[in-house]
Design an enzyme around this catalytic site. Structure first.
Site, PDB file in Angstrom:
ATOM      1  N   ALA A 198       0.837  -1.217   0.000  1.00  0.00           N
ATOM      2  CA  ALA A 198       0.000   0.000   0.000  1.00  0.00           C
ATOM      3  C   ALA A 198       0.863   1.254   0.000  1.00  0.00           C
ATOM      4  O   ALA A 198       0.455   2.306   0.486  1.00  0.00           O
ATOM      5  CB  ALA A 198      -0.922  -0.022   1.223  1.00  0.00           C
ATOM      6  N   GLY A 199       2.065   1.124  -0.532  1.00  0.00           N
ATOM      7  CA  GLY A 199       2.987   2.265  -0.578  1.00  0.00           C
ATOM      8  C   GLY A 199       2.631   3.215  -1.702  1.00  0.00           C
ATOM      9  O   GLY A 199       1.471   3.310  -2.117  1.00  0.00           O
ATOM     10  N   ASN A 257      13.929  -8.069  -2.889  1.00  0.00           N
ATOM     11  CA  ASN A 257      12.513  -8.152  -3.250  1.00  0.00           C
ATOM     12  C   ASN A 257      12.042  -9.554  -3.627  1.00  0.00           C
ATOM     13  O   ASN A 257      10.840  -9.818  -3.616  1.00  0.00           O
ATOM     14  CB  ASN A 257      12.190  -7.177  -4.397  1.00  0.00           C
ATOM     15  CG  ASN A 257      12.040  -5.749  -3.882  1.00  0.00           C
ATOM     16  OD1 ASN A 257      11.986  -5.514  -2.686  1.00  0.00           O
ATOM     17  ND2 ASN A 257      11.992  -4.789  -4.794  1.00  0.00           N
ATOM     18  N   VAL A 266       4.403  -5.532 -10.398  1.00  0.00           N
ATOM     19  CA  VAL A 266       4.991  -4.198 -10.583  1.00  0.00           C
ATOM     20  C   VAL A 266       6.360  -4.105  -9.908  1.00  0.00           C
ATOM     21  O   VAL A 266       7.237  -3.348 -10.339  1.00  0.00           O
ATOM     22  CB  VAL A 266       4.041  -3.104 -10.012  1.00  0.00           C
ATOM     23  CG1 VAL A 266       4.589  -1.708 -10.282  1.00  0.00           C
ATOM     24  CG2 VAL A 266       2.635  -3.231 -10.612  1.00  0.00           C
ATOM     25  N   ASN A 324      10.107  -4.337  -8.591  1.00  0.00           N
ATOM     26  CA  ASN A 324      11.365  -4.417  -9.351  1.00  0.00           C
ATOM     27  C   ASN A 324      12.392  -5.340  -8.707  1.00  0.00           C
ATOM     28  O   ASN A 324      12.342  -5.554  -7.502  1.00  0.00           O
ATOM     29  CB  ASN A 324      11.966  -3.007  -9.451  1.00  0.00           C
ATOM     30  CG  ASN A 324      11.403  -2.246 -10.634  1.00  0.00           C
ATOM     31  OD1 ASN A 324      11.189  -2.807 -11.700  1.00  0.00           O
ATOM     32  ND2 ASN A 324      11.189  -0.954 -10.445  1.00  0.00           N
ATOM     33  N   ARG A 354       6.168   7.613 -20.865  1.00  0.00           N
ATOM     34  CA  ARG A 354       7.277   8.570 -20.704  1.00  0.00           C
ATOM     35  C   ARG A 354       7.787   9.028 -22.077  1.00  0.00           C
ATOM     36  O   ARG A 354       8.033  10.217 -22.310  1.00  0.00           O
ATOM     37  CB  ARG A 354       8.412   7.921 -19.901  1.00  0.00           C
ATOM     38  CG  ARG A 354       8.074   7.789 -18.432  1.00  0.00           C
ATOM     39  CD  ARG A 354       9.134   7.077 -17.626  1.00  0.00           C
ATOM     40  NE  ARG A 354       8.820   7.179 -16.201  1.00  0.00           N
ATOM     41  CZ  ARG A 354       9.268   6.354 -15.261  1.00  0.00           C
ATOM     42  NH1 ARG A 354      10.064   5.345 -15.583  1.00  0.00           N
ATOM     43  NH2 ARG A 354       8.939   6.529 -14.007  1.00  0.00           N
ATOM     44  N   HIS A 374      12.583  -4.142 -18.416  1.00  0.00           N
ATOM     45  CA  HIS A 374      12.373  -2.861 -17.732  1.00  0.00           C
ATOM     46  C   HIS A 374      13.687  -2.419 -17.100  1.00  0.00           C
ATOM     47  O   HIS A 374      13.855  -2.389 -15.899  1.00  0.00           O
ATOM     48  CB  HIS A 374      11.287  -3.037 -16.664  1.00  0.00           C
ATOM     49  CG  HIS A 374      10.855  -1.744 -16.039  1.00  0.00           C
ATOM     50  ND1 HIS A 374      10.566  -0.613 -16.757  1.00  0.00           N
ATOM     51  CD2 HIS A 374      10.662  -1.410 -14.734  1.00  0.00           C
ATOM     52  CE1 HIS A 374      10.210   0.352 -15.929  1.00  0.00           C
ATOM     53  NE2 HIS A 374      10.274  -0.110 -14.692  1.00  0.00           N
TER      54      HIS A 374
HETATM   55  P1  NAD Z   1       6.927   1.870  -1.200  1.00  0.00           P
HETATM   56  O1  NAD Z   1       8.057   1.615  -0.258  1.00  0.00           O
HETATM   57  O2  NAD Z   1       6.247   3.181  -1.173  1.00  0.00           O
HETATM   58  O3  NAD Z   1       5.806   0.733  -0.985  1.00  0.00           O
HETATM   59  C1  NAD Z   1       6.108  -0.613  -0.917  1.00  0.00           C
HETATM   60  C2  NAD Z   1       5.179  -1.224   0.120  1.00  0.00           C
HETATM   61  O4  NAD Z   1       5.330  -2.649   0.134  1.00  0.00           O
HETATM   62  C3  NAD Z   1       5.467  -0.740   1.543  1.00  0.00           C
HETATM   63  O5  NAD Z   1       4.313  -0.100   2.071  1.00  0.00           O
HETATM   64  C4  NAD Z   1       5.817  -2.011   2.312  1.00  0.00           C
HETATM   65  O6  NAD Z   1       5.386  -1.990   3.676  1.00  0.00           O
HETATM   66  C5  NAD Z   1       5.106  -3.063   1.485  1.00  0.00           C
HETATM   67  N1  NAD Z   1       5.642  -4.401   1.656  1.00  0.00           N
HETATM   68  C6  NAD Z   1       6.930  -4.799   1.706  1.00  0.00           C
HETATM   69  N2  NAD Z   1       7.008  -6.137   1.846  1.00  0.00           N
HETATM   70  C7  NAD Z   1       5.729  -6.590   1.876  1.00  0.00           C
HETATM   71  C8  NAD Z   1       5.147  -7.873   1.997  1.00  0.00           C
HETATM   72  N3  NAD Z   1       5.901  -8.971   2.112  1.00  0.00           N
HETATM   73  N4  NAD Z   1       3.796  -7.958   1.993  1.00  0.00           N
HETATM   74  C9  NAD Z   1       3.014  -6.877   1.869  1.00  0.00           C
HETATM   75  N5  NAD Z   1       3.523  -5.614   1.755  1.00  0.00           N
HETATM   76  C10 NAD Z   1       4.855  -5.482   1.768  1.00  0.00           C
HETATM   77  O7  NAD Z   1       7.475   1.547  -2.683  1.00  0.00           O
HETATM   78  P2  NAD Z   1       6.804   1.987  -4.082  1.00  0.00           P
HETATM   79  O8  NAD Z   1       7.392   3.267  -4.528  1.00  0.00           O
HETATM   80  O9  NAD Z   1       5.352   1.845  -3.976  1.00  0.00           O
HETATM   81  O10 NAD Z   1       7.417   0.868  -5.059  1.00  0.00           O
HETATM   82  C11 NAD Z   1       6.970  -0.477  -4.941  1.00  0.00           C
HETATM   83  C12 NAD Z   1       7.737  -1.364  -5.918  1.00  0.00           C
HETATM   84  O11 NAD Z   1       7.357  -1.036  -7.267  1.00  0.00           O
HETATM   85  C13 NAD Z   1       9.249  -1.208  -5.865  1.00  0.00           C
HETATM   86  O12 NAD Z   1       9.886  -2.460  -6.019  1.00  0.00           O
HETATM   87  C14 NAD Z   1       9.554  -0.316  -7.063  1.00  0.00           C
HETATM   88  O13 NAD Z   1      10.877  -0.450  -7.521  1.00  0.00           O
HETATM   89  C15 NAD Z   1       8.538  -0.833  -8.042  1.00  0.00           C
HETATM   90  N6  NAD Z   1       8.231   0.048  -9.172  1.00  0.00           N
HETATM   91  C16 NAD Z   1       8.001  -0.556 -10.368  1.00  0.00           C
HETATM   92  C17 NAD Z   1       7.666   0.212 -11.463  1.00  0.00           C
HETATM   93  C18 NAD Z   1       7.367  -0.467 -12.784  1.00  0.00           C
HETATM   94  O14 NAD Z   1       7.149   0.216 -13.775  1.00  0.00           O
HETATM   95  N7  NAD Z   1       7.317  -1.788 -12.849  1.00  0.00           N
HETATM   96  C19 NAD Z   1       7.598   1.600 -11.354  1.00  0.00           C
HETATM   97  C20 NAD Z   1       7.815   2.181 -10.102  1.00  0.00           C
HETATM   98  C21 NAD Z   1       8.130   1.391  -9.003  1.00  0.00           C
END
Ligand code: NAD
Length: 334
Positions: free
Chosen positions: A13-14, A109, A132, A134, A165, A189
């Site tokens: 829920a980040g 991750n 989603v 990474n 983008r 990606h």
């Molecule tokens: P964030 O830190 O804001 O949110 C991540 C959330 O995951 C946190 O709230 C954390 O408590 C939760 N979490 C961690 N482990 C968990 C688990 N085992 N079970 C449930 N929840 C858990 O990060 P963000 O900015 O939201 O990014 C999330 C991910 O998405 C990252 O890996 C980031 O690199 C990736 N991302 C991917 C893309 C894409 O295009 N594919 C783009 C942006 C970010």
């Protein structure tokens, strides 16, 4: 009382997860479960507690009278609440910090995505999963294995973001609406992703024509493509963490295509089986998306006249993804 709406569960829920939830909620066709489990890593970051997802959901529900949506958002740390979802979105795990590559997140991750995919699939064995987290391509492999789902129902989001983008920068440079720029950014990606210039059009006109007639310079177009490849890193450098508006809405676009069985052709990360000369590897390509997930993969090496530079770029990108997946295997996580 349960609604008759579809159900989308967003794990994590980040920043990205909450943005997906907000955008899907605004469309009004699905209720959303937001699940967050602070783990050892996220506990290092003080804002994360067991109540985090409940707080995010409350905030998202409280905006609904103003925005005007009836969709409900439930925050939880209990997988039972995700049962019978139509779509599960995995955004859990760590984002990048400035200077980090996506591959730097591999070890950290992989365990989180594996445990999330296994638990969510147990509750929603018929759902389509959109990954989603990474490094995206490698995390799709992890989610596929841990969930036990068919590969047509485990799909990664990267290409919609990378393409938006690219489209945004071209629209600014040429001076036309973003709506009139059509393009694909394909491949893994990572910084080797491939903006497919030969298929990029502005109002149906190949973008190269705008270079030929002097509307934009060749250097400008080259810089747009370089910035697209580096897009995630540029934003992480500016913000201090990964971007979330464009990633979240890009993901919501895929969710909509699946939930509403829209049969959109969107750049999506899927397991290839010989297409593009690649087998057994998750890779970003144009995919027909509908209620059953990935319905059809379009092989542009056969259906279009890609340039030698583009073909070489696709091969290089596939090699990079393969090396990341190999690293995952060496870590014993695949
Ligand atoms: P964030 O830190 O804001 O949110 C991540 C959330 O995951 C946190 O709230 C954390 O408590 C939760 N979490 C961690 N482990 C968990 C688990 N085992 N079970 C449930 N929840 C858990 O990060 P963000 O900015 O939201 O990014 C999330 C991910 O998405 C990252 O890996 C980031 O690199 C990736 N991302 C991917 C893309 C894409 O295009 N594919 C783009 C942006 C970010």
């Amino acid at each position: 009382m349960a609604s008759g709406r579809k159900k989308v569960s967003v794990i994590g829920a980040g920043n990205v997860g909450a943005t997906v939830a907000f955008h899907v909620a605004q469309q009004g066709y699905a209720d959303i479960v937001l699940l967050d489990l602070p783990d050892d890593l996220t506990l290092e970051r003080p804002r994360k507690t067991e109540s985090f997802a409940r707080g995010k959901a409350l905030d998202l529900n409280q905006v609904s009278p103003i925005v005007g949506y009836d969709a409900r958002v439930k925050g939880t740390s209990n997988y039972a609440d995700t049962a019978n979802s139509d779509v599960v979105v995995i955004t859990s795990g760590r984002p990048r910090s400035p200077g980090m590559s996506r591959e730097d997140l591999l070890a950290v991750n992989a365990d989180s995505v594996a445990s999330v995919a296994a638990q969510a699939a147990e509750q929603s064995p018929d759902a389509v999963f959109v990954v989603v987290s990474n490094p995206l391509d490698a995390m799709c492999h992890v989610a596929l294995k841990a969930s036990g789902l068919p590969s047509s129902r485990v799909i990664g989001q990267a290409g919609v973001l990378d393409t938006t983008r690219y489209r945004n920068e071209i629209s600014v440079a040429v001076g036309v609406s973003v709506e009139d720029v059509q393009a694909y950014v394909l491949g893994g990606h990572g910084d080797q992703m491939v903006p497919v210039r030969s298929l990029t059009t502005v109002g149906g006109i190949p973008v190269q024509k705008f270079v030929d007639n002097g509307r934009i310079t060749a250097d400008q177009l080259q810089k747009i493509e370089d910035d697209t490849r580096q897009g995630g890193g540029i934003l992480t450098g500016l913000i201090g963490t990964s971007a979330w508006y464009a990633p979240g809405v890009a993901t919501a676009e895929m969710v909509e295509a699946i939930l509403l069985d829209r049969r959109r052709i969107l750049a999506s990360t899927v397991l290839l089986d010989g297409e593009y000369g690649v087998s057994g590897l998750y890779f970003g390509v144009p995919v027909l998306l509908g209620a059953e997930g990935a319905l059809e993969i379009f092989d542009l090496t056969k259906l279009a006249s890609l340039t030698d530079i583009e073909l070489a770029g696709i091969e290089e990108s596939a090699q990079k993804v393969q090396s990341t997946v190999d690293a995952l295997k060496q870590l014993g996580k695949l």
